[in-house]
Scaffold this motif. Structure first.
Motif, short mmCIF file in Angstrom:
data_model
loop_
_atom_site.label_atom_id
_atom_site.label_comp_id
_atom_site.label_asym_id
_atom_site.label_seq_id
_atom_site.Cartn_x
_atom_site.Cartn_y
_atom_site.Cartn_z
N UNK A 185 0.84 -1.20 0.00
CA UNK A 185 0.00 0.00 0.00
C UNK A 185 0.88 1.26 0.00
N UNK A 186 2.07 1.15 0.59
CA UNK A 186 2.97 2.30 0.67
C UNK A 186 3.67 2.59 -0.66
N UNK A 187 4.24 1.58 -1.27
CA UNK A 187 5.09 1.79 -2.45
C UNK A 187 4.43 2.58 -3.58
N UNK A 188 3.17 2.31 -3.93
CA UNK A 188 2.57 3.11 -5.02
C UNK A 188 2.47 4.59 -4.69
N UNK A 189 2.40 4.94 -3.42
CA UNK A 189 2.29 6.35 -3.05
C UNK A 189 3.63 7.07 -3.15
N UNK A 190 4.73 6.33 -3.11
CA UNK A 190 6.06 6.93 -3.12
C UNK A 190 6.32 7.70 -4.42
N UNK A 191 5.72 7.26 -5.51
CA UNK A 191 5.87 7.96 -6.79
C UNK A 191 5.35 9.38 -6.67
N UNK A 192 4.18 9.53 -6.07
CA UNK A 192 3.58 10.86 -5.90
C UNK A 192 4.38 11.67 -4.87
N UNK A 193 4.82 11.02 -3.82
CA UNK A 193 5.60 11.72 -2.79
C UNK A 193 6.88 12.29 -3.38
N UNK A 194 7.59 11.50 -4.20
CA UNK A 194 8.82 11.99 -4.83
C UNK A 194 8.54 13.16 -5.76
#
Length: 87
Positions: free
Chosen positions: A16-25
């Protein structure tokens, strides 16, 4: 450009975390402050990836020894969930 503070929350584990990292970066590259809200069991993982994280509750991830195999795929049930909760 106006800088904003962004709080990204998710329920669940690494998947659930990893897909959000793209937006966070992408947000961080544009100068925005990004922080995560996640269950206690994911704080160390999120922080190891370079983000600030705040716990949202107790340790809710199952211990590796307590995890069970995935349930068999039930396509009709998945379609009902998607239609009723997401789309």
């Amino acid at each position: 450009m106006t800088r904003v503070r962004v709080l990204i929350g998710f329920a669940g584990g690494v998947g659930h975390f990893l897909p959000t990292a793209v937006f966070a970066r992408a947000l961080a590259r544009r100068g925005h402050e990004v922080r995560y809200a996640c269950q206690e069991g994911m704080v160390a993982t999120v922080e190891a990836a370079g983000w600030r994280a705040e716990p949202t509750g107790g340790a809710s991830l199952l211990d590796w020894a307590a995890r069970r195999p995935l349930a068999p795929i039930d396509r009709a049930a998945e379609e009902r969930v998607m239609a009723g909760f997401f789309a």
